[in-house]
Design an enzyme around this catalytic site. Structure first.
Site, PDB file in Angstrom:
ATOM      1  N   SER A 147      50.650  12.119 -22.839  1.00 34.11           N
ATOM      2  CA  SER A 147      51.332  11.097 -22.040  1.00 34.11           C
ATOM      3  C   SER A 147      52.615  11.625 -21.426  1.00 34.11           C
ATOM      4  O   SER A 147      53.308  12.474 -22.011  1.00 34.11           O
ATOM      5  CB  SER A 147      51.666   9.886 -22.924  1.00 34.11           C
ATOM      6  OG  SER A 147      52.544   8.993 -22.271  1.00 34.11           O
ATOM      7  N   GLU A 149      55.219  10.083 -21.426  1.00 35.72           N
ATOM      8  CA  GLU A 149      56.309   9.618 -22.278  1.00 35.72           C
ATOM      9  C   GLU A 149      56.822  10.702 -23.230  1.00 35.72           C
ATOM     10  O   GLU A 149      57.896  10.541 -23.805  1.00 35.72           O
ATOM     11  CB  GLU A 149      55.877   8.382 -23.066  1.00 35.72           C
ATOM     12  CG  GLU A 149      55.749   7.130 -22.226  1.00 35.72           C
ATOM     13  CD  GLU A 149      57.084   6.628 -21.681  1.00 35.72           C
ATOM     14  OE1 GLU A 149      58.122   6.843 -22.357  1.00 35.72           O
ATOM     15  OE2 GLU A 149      57.089   6.038 -20.585  1.00 35.72           O
ATOM     16  N   TYR A 171      56.199   5.458 -29.384  1.00 26.95           N
ATOM     17  CA  TYR A 171      54.981   5.817 -28.660  1.00 26.95           C
ATOM     18  C   TYR A 171      55.056   7.262 -28.175  1.00 26.95           C
ATOM     19  O   TYR A 171      54.136   8.051 -28.380  1.00 26.95           O
ATOM     20  CB  TYR A 171      54.770   4.880 -27.465  1.00 26.95           C
ATOM     21  CG  TYR A 171      53.668   5.346 -26.542  1.00 26.95           C
ATOM     22  CD1 TYR A 171      52.334   5.147 -26.880  1.00 26.95           C
ATOM     23  CD2 TYR A 171      53.956   5.993 -25.344  1.00 26.95           C
ATOM     24  CE1 TYR A 171      51.316   5.589 -26.051  1.00 26.95           C
ATOM     25  CE2 TYR A 171      52.936   6.438 -24.506  1.00 26.95           C
ATOM     26  CZ  TYR A 171      51.625   6.236 -24.863  1.00 26.95           C
ATOM     27  OH  TYR A 171      50.624   6.681 -24.047  1.00 26.95           O
ATOM     28  N   ARG A 212      49.361  -5.086 -14.475  1.00 34.56           N
ATOM     29  CA  ARG A 212      48.315  -6.110 -14.367  1.00 34.56           C
ATOM     30  C   ARG A 212      48.926  -7.502 -14.428  1.00 34.56           C
ATOM     31  O   ARG A 212      48.447  -8.435 -13.769  1.00 34.56           O
ATOM     32  CB  ARG A 212      47.295  -5.922 -15.493  1.00 34.56           C
ATOM     33  CG  ARG A 212      46.059  -6.815 -15.324  1.00 34.56           C
ATOM     34  CD  ARG A 212      45.136  -6.293 -14.210  1.00 34.56           C
ATOM     35  NE  ARG A 212      44.145  -7.296 -13.831  1.00 34.56           N
ATOM     36  CZ  ARG A 212      43.099  -7.635 -14.584  1.00 34.56           C
ATOM     37  NH1 ARG A 212      42.888  -7.038 -15.738  1.00 34.56           N
ATOM     38  NH2 ARG A 212      42.260  -8.549 -14.157  1.00 34.56           N
TER      39      ARG A 212
END
Length: 344
Positions: A147, A149, A171, A212
């Site tokens: 990721s 991140e 995360y 979304r």
């Protein structure tokens, strides 16, 4: 947009569940896909089946999720021995590890679970693949969903494969663990690849994600069933791509056949405010600020201001590049949500 991408925007057909005995191996490669029912996993499984591969998917224990043309296995990869048992049974040529907790916000609420799901499971799967390769003499290739991140605290404006790993959230730290474990097992002889995926969206993105949430709200506002969008920070900038494009990069990594690290990104940054503006513009609203309300409960304890990836290596080695720009991605998502709103 390609024919496959247009088909991907349609509702998924009924799915079938099978077993190893019921679905014998075909002449093509066998792939094991974790997170197969998620956004990336569903697009990937469809692509691999279309290519003639045999696909096995992993679901959570007790899950009733099934994916069309995929043999499903309910397995907790974090449990001792579970990954080894699964890999021996499936005997895969390729393993795509896409499963995990993918919400930075959720990781702050449960950092221990995030570490177990994202980090420990990856380590278990890598070790299982390495052990199976050693025991069977058959090469197993692993593609791990890393990721952007992992670079969140690097302080570098545009990140590439050489950017120092500096996560700023549970995360990011859990993904850094899986990323490093891939490199460790690659050094031991496993053809393992890190796909360093930047933000990528589609109509299959869960509604818990801000993108979304925005596109669904735009559709609802256009229909008159919602009046405002409640958001945290709108200034954070991200590099947003189209999920089917990023799945195509995963396939190219498998076809490349050598373990490596690849950034998958568009190289362009847009803010959350830009995303809102584009979504509302799609439904004919230009004064987007009038429809946004701040919610301090949605703010993250730490957030990188700007995340943009340099995918030059993927372009040069894999021949990969994005096919849809930011505005096209947002429009495709809003149009899908408009059709869902009309059907409701």
């Amino acid at each position: 947009m390609t024919d496959r991408q247009e088909r991907s925007l349609q509702e998924r057909p009924d799915r079938r569940e099978g077993s190893l005995q019921e679905r014998p191996k075909t002449g093509g490669p066998t792939a094991l896909v974790t997170g197969v029912a998620g956004q990336d996993g569903s697009y990937l499984s469809e692509a691999l089946v279309e290519m003639g591969w045999t696909v096995h998917g992993v679901a959570k224990p007790g899950s009733t999720e099934v994916v069309d043309d995929v043999t499903m296995h309910a397995t907790d990869l974090g449990e001792p021995g579970a990954a080894s048992t699964l890999v021996r049974a499936v005997d895969p040529d390729y393993v795509f590890h896409l499963a995990g907790i993918s919400s930075v916000w959720r990781s702050w609420n449960d950092p221990v679970l995030t570490t177990r799901v994202n980090g420990v499971s990856a380590a278990s799967l890598l070790d299982a693949c390495f052990s199976h390769q050693e025991a069977s003499g058959k090469r197993v290739m692993v593609i791990n969903a890393s990721s952007a991140e992992i670079f969140a605290g690097s302080g570098i404006a545009m990140q590439n494969e050489e950017t120092p790993i500096a996560p700023t959230s549970p995360y990011g730290a859990s993904k850094a663990l899986s990323h490093n474990m891939v490199q460790v097992y690659r050094a031991r002889g496993l053809e393992a690849t890190n796909a360093i995926l930047y933000n990528h969206e589609s109509p299959r993105r869960p509604e818990t994600f801000v993108t979304r949430k925005i596109t669904k709200a735009a559709a609802a506002i256009a229909r008159g069933t919602q009046s405002v969008i409640e958001l945290g920070s709108t200034s954070a900038q991200r590099d947003w791509g189209w999920a089917p494009d990023y799945v195509a990069a995963l396939v190219k990594m498998a076809e490349y056949g050598k373990g490596d690290d690849f950034v998958v990104a568009t190289g362009r940054a847009h803010s959350v405010a830009d995303f809102v503006a584009a979504a509302l513009s799609t439904v004919g609203i230009t004064d987007w600020q009038s429809y946004v309300r701040g919610d301090p409960d949605m703010l993250r304890p730490a957030d990188s201001a700007r995340m943009v990836g340099d995918a030059s290596k993927a372009r040069e080695i894999l021949g990969w590049g994005p096919t849809m720009n930011f505005e096209q991605i947002v429009e495709a998502m809003v149009q899908f949500d408009m059709s869902e709103e009309l059907a409701a």
